[in-house]
Design a protein around this motif. Structure first.
Motif, PDB file in Angstrom:
ATOM      1  N   CYS A  33      -2.612  -0.986   9.771  1.00 28.72           N
ATOM      2  CA  CYS A  33      -2.983  -1.177   8.228  1.00 28.72           C
ATOM      3  C   CYS A  33      -3.460  -2.492   8.009  1.00 28.72           C
ATOM      4  O   CYS A  33      -2.731  -3.578   7.458  1.00 28.72           O
ATOM      5  CB  CYS A  33      -1.533  -0.860   7.742  1.00 28.72           C
ATOM      6  N   CYS A  49      -3.077   6.590  10.789  1.00 29.26           N
ATOM      7  CA  CYS A  49      -1.527   6.000  10.497  1.00 29.26           C
ATOM      8  C   CYS A  49      -0.533   7.017  10.475  1.00 29.26           C
ATOM      9  O   CYS A  49      -0.563   8.290   9.856  1.00 29.26           O
ATOM     10  CB  CYS A  49      -1.697   5.429   9.204  1.00 29.26           C
ATOM     11  N   THR A  57      -6.710   2.296  -1.329  1.00 26.45           N
ATOM     12  CA  THR A  57      -6.075   1.012  -0.511  1.00 26.45           C
ATOM     13  C   THR A  57      -6.745  -0.318  -0.530  1.00 26.45           C
ATOM     14  O   THR A  57      -5.909  -1.296  -0.149  1.00 26.45           O
ATOM     15  CB  THR A  57      -6.466   1.732   1.139  1.00 26.45           C
ATOM     16  N   ARG A  59       0.898  -1.214  -0.017  1.00 27.20           N
ATOM     17  CA  ARG A  59       0.019   0.017   0.081  1.00 27.20           C
ATOM     18  C   ARG A  59       0.862   1.157  -0.109  1.00 27.20           C
ATOM     19  O   ARG A  59       0.659   1.886  -0.819  1.00 27.20           O
ATOM     20  CB  ARG A  59      -0.705  -0.097   1.316  1.00 27.20           C
ATOM     21  N   CYS A  89       2.199   7.721   1.853  1.00 28.25           N
ATOM     22  CA  CYS A  89       1.434   6.433   1.351  1.00 28.25           C
ATOM     23  C   CYS A  89       0.708   6.519  -0.115  1.00 28.25           C
ATOM     24  O   CYS A  89      -0.272   7.315  -0.001  1.00 28.25           O
ATOM     25  CB  CYS A  89       0.382   5.786   2.415  1.00 28.25           C
ATOM     26  N   CYS A 121      -6.281   4.650   8.223  1.00 24.71           N
ATOM     27  CA  CYS A 121      -5.490   5.554   7.703  1.00 24.71           C
ATOM     28  C   CYS A 121      -5.579   6.888   8.355  1.00 24.71           C
ATOM     29  O   CYS A 121      -4.296   7.582   8.539  1.00 24.71           O
ATOM     30  CB  CYS A 121      -5.788   5.678   5.964  1.00 24.71           C
ATOM     31  N   GLN A 174       0.853   8.035   6.638  1.00 23.90           N
ATOM     32  CA  GLN A 174      -0.187   8.258   5.629  1.00 23.90           C
ATOM     33  C   GLN A 174       0.124   9.498   4.568  1.00 23.90           C
ATOM     34  O   GLN A 174      -0.110   9.183   3.397  1.00 23.90           O
ATOM     35  CB  GLN A 174      -1.648   8.645   6.303  1.00 23.90           C
TER      36      GLN A 174
HETATM   37  S1  SF4 Z   1      -2.045   5.247   5.171  1.00 25.81           S
HETATM   38 FE1  SF4 Z   1      -1.245   3.611   3.974  1.00 25.81          FE
HETATM   39  S2  SF4 Z   1       0.145   2.370   5.229  1.00 25.81           S
HETATM   40 FE2  SF4 Z   1      -1.244   3.858   6.734  1.00 25.81          FE
HETATM   41  S3  SF4 Z   1      -2.807   2.521   7.269  1.00 25.81           S
HETATM   42 FE3  SF4 Z   1      -3.587   3.530   5.199  1.00 25.81          FE
HETATM   43  S4  SF4 Z   1      -2.850   2.226   3.725  1.00 25.81           S
HETATM   44 FE4  SF4 Z   1      -1.885   1.297   5.411  1.00 25.81          FE
END
Ligand code: SF4
Length: 376
Positions: A193, A203, A217, A148, A209, A200, A206
């Motif tokens: 994730c 995260c 995603t 991802r 990402c 996200c 992010q």
């Molecule tokens: S931002 Fe990217 S790495 Fe973070 S949880 Fe979402 S998909 Fe996963």
């Protein structure tokens, strides 16, 4: 700060606040304890592993104890975790470590990889967490995070995709705090994730990402591609004699529709008239080709190309020939494969004739229907 440095810095800052730092194998984080935990975690979630790990370590507190234990004791301590090859490999590896590495797990990647049951990611996780060495890991959680983060297309099991993910995993490694970083990236995959509904908004990475930025995603990592079903093709011969009778042949016992009566089948690329001459001594002239019929067997698809052929001269068949002429209007039909029966039904309906005996009038389009594959 480069994007890659920012990945590890943000991840470590998040780990310091939210990571799992009270797992039993983190205190003390010895090679033996980390290794046992990594093997247990291969197919099992952390919550389920913790009590097994604690019992296992009470029973086999170090490599020497594990190596010397009766094999049944090791399997008994593993009972409930499943995948017992893992337990057998664990003990074999412990015995090799005792016999060949002075009673300790080797601290170099190539030597560790030589031990049974230890793959590249497991070895890297042990060395990073127990020795702080700089090695990338790529377990299931990390594959998902990185697929991802880098929007890496393709199924991670495909060698080229795995190479891309390993390379991304290596490029993101920090220079220090390797033990924490390794735990952090595993934690990110296990807690935020996640396979479904990644969180996200919470995260730490992010911003960088690619999948999140693209709102895709759910597209990463790609699922394992479905195996392509093999496609076989054949000609389905509608051979009529001067009296309008149709030729049926009995299928050989093995193979498609073994033992059933059927319209003659010829190879897809074969000269159908030559086939009839060779098989039944019939001199036929090829006529109209009809639309292909698709039929699904359990393990393959069959495309049948119906072809009309006409036999002008008196058409006798050898006594022993596995074939016969039938008059669709007058003769009782034997059991026919479903797509062949449907084709004859359609043709009878189009010609305005009464449907062949034993058949309902054609009112619906033929449907594809899966039937058991033949025995060969
Ligand atoms: S931002 Fe990217 S790495 Fe973070 S949880 Fe979402 S998909 Fe996963």
């Amino acid at each position: 700060m480069s994007a890659h440095a920012s990945f590890s810095a943000r991840l470590l800052a998040w780990y310091d606040r939210h990571g799992r730092r009270d797992l039993p194998w983190q205190h003390a984080r010895t090679p033996y304890r980390v290794w046992v935990a990594e093997i247990m975690l291969q197919q099992t979630q952390v919550a389920a592993v913790v009590p097994y790990f604690q019992r296992f370590l009470r029973r086999f507190p170090d490599l020497a104890a594990l190596a010397a234990a009766p094999a049944d004791d090791v399997l008994q301590a593993w009972a409930g975790l499943g995948y017992y090859a893992r337990a057998r490999n664990l003990q074999r590896a412990a015995q090799i470590a005792v016999a060949e590495h002075g009673g300790a797990l080797p601290a170099e990647l190539p030597a560790l990889l030589e031990l049974p049951g230890i793959g590249r990611s497991t070895a890297a996780a042990v060395l990073a967490q127990a020795h702080g060495q700089r090695h990338a890991i790529l377990d299931g959680n990390v594959k998902r995070v990185l697929a991802r983060y880098g929007a890496v297309d393709g199924w991670p099991g495909a060698p080229a995709v795995a190479r891309a993910l390993w390379s991304l995993s290596e490029s993101l490694l920090p220079q220090e705090r390797l033990a924490d970083y390794t735990q952090a990236i595993m934690d990110l995959g296990a807690t935020l994730c996640t396979a479904r509904k990644p969180q996200c908004a919470r995260c730490p990475v992010q911003d960088g990402c690619a999948a999140h930025r693209a709102g895709r995603t759910a597209d990463f990592p790609a699922a394992r591609p479905r195996r392509q079903r093999p496609l076989r093709q054949a000609q389905l011969l509608l051979v009529q004699d001067a009296a309008g009778r149709l030729l049926l042949e009995r299928r050989p016992p093995a193979g498609i529709w073994g033992g059933l009566w059927c319209l003659p089948l010829a190879q897809a690329d074969e000269d159908a008239a030559a086939f009839l001459r060779g098989a039944y001594g019939l001199h036929a002239q090829a006529g109209e080709a009809l639309p292909t019929i698709a039929h699904a067997f359990t393990h393959f698809d069959l495309h049948l190309r119906p072809l009309r052929l006409h036999v002008r001269e008196p058409a006798g068949l050898a006594e022993q020939a596995p074939a016969r002429w039938i008059d669709l209007a007058a003769d009782a039909l034997p059991g026919l494969p479903a797509p062949v029966a449907r084709l004859l039904q359609q043709l009878a309906g189009k010609a305005g004739a009464a449907p062949p005996q034993g058949m309902a009038p054609a009112t619906t389009r033929p449907r594809r229907k899966a039937v058991s594959s033949p025995s060969t």
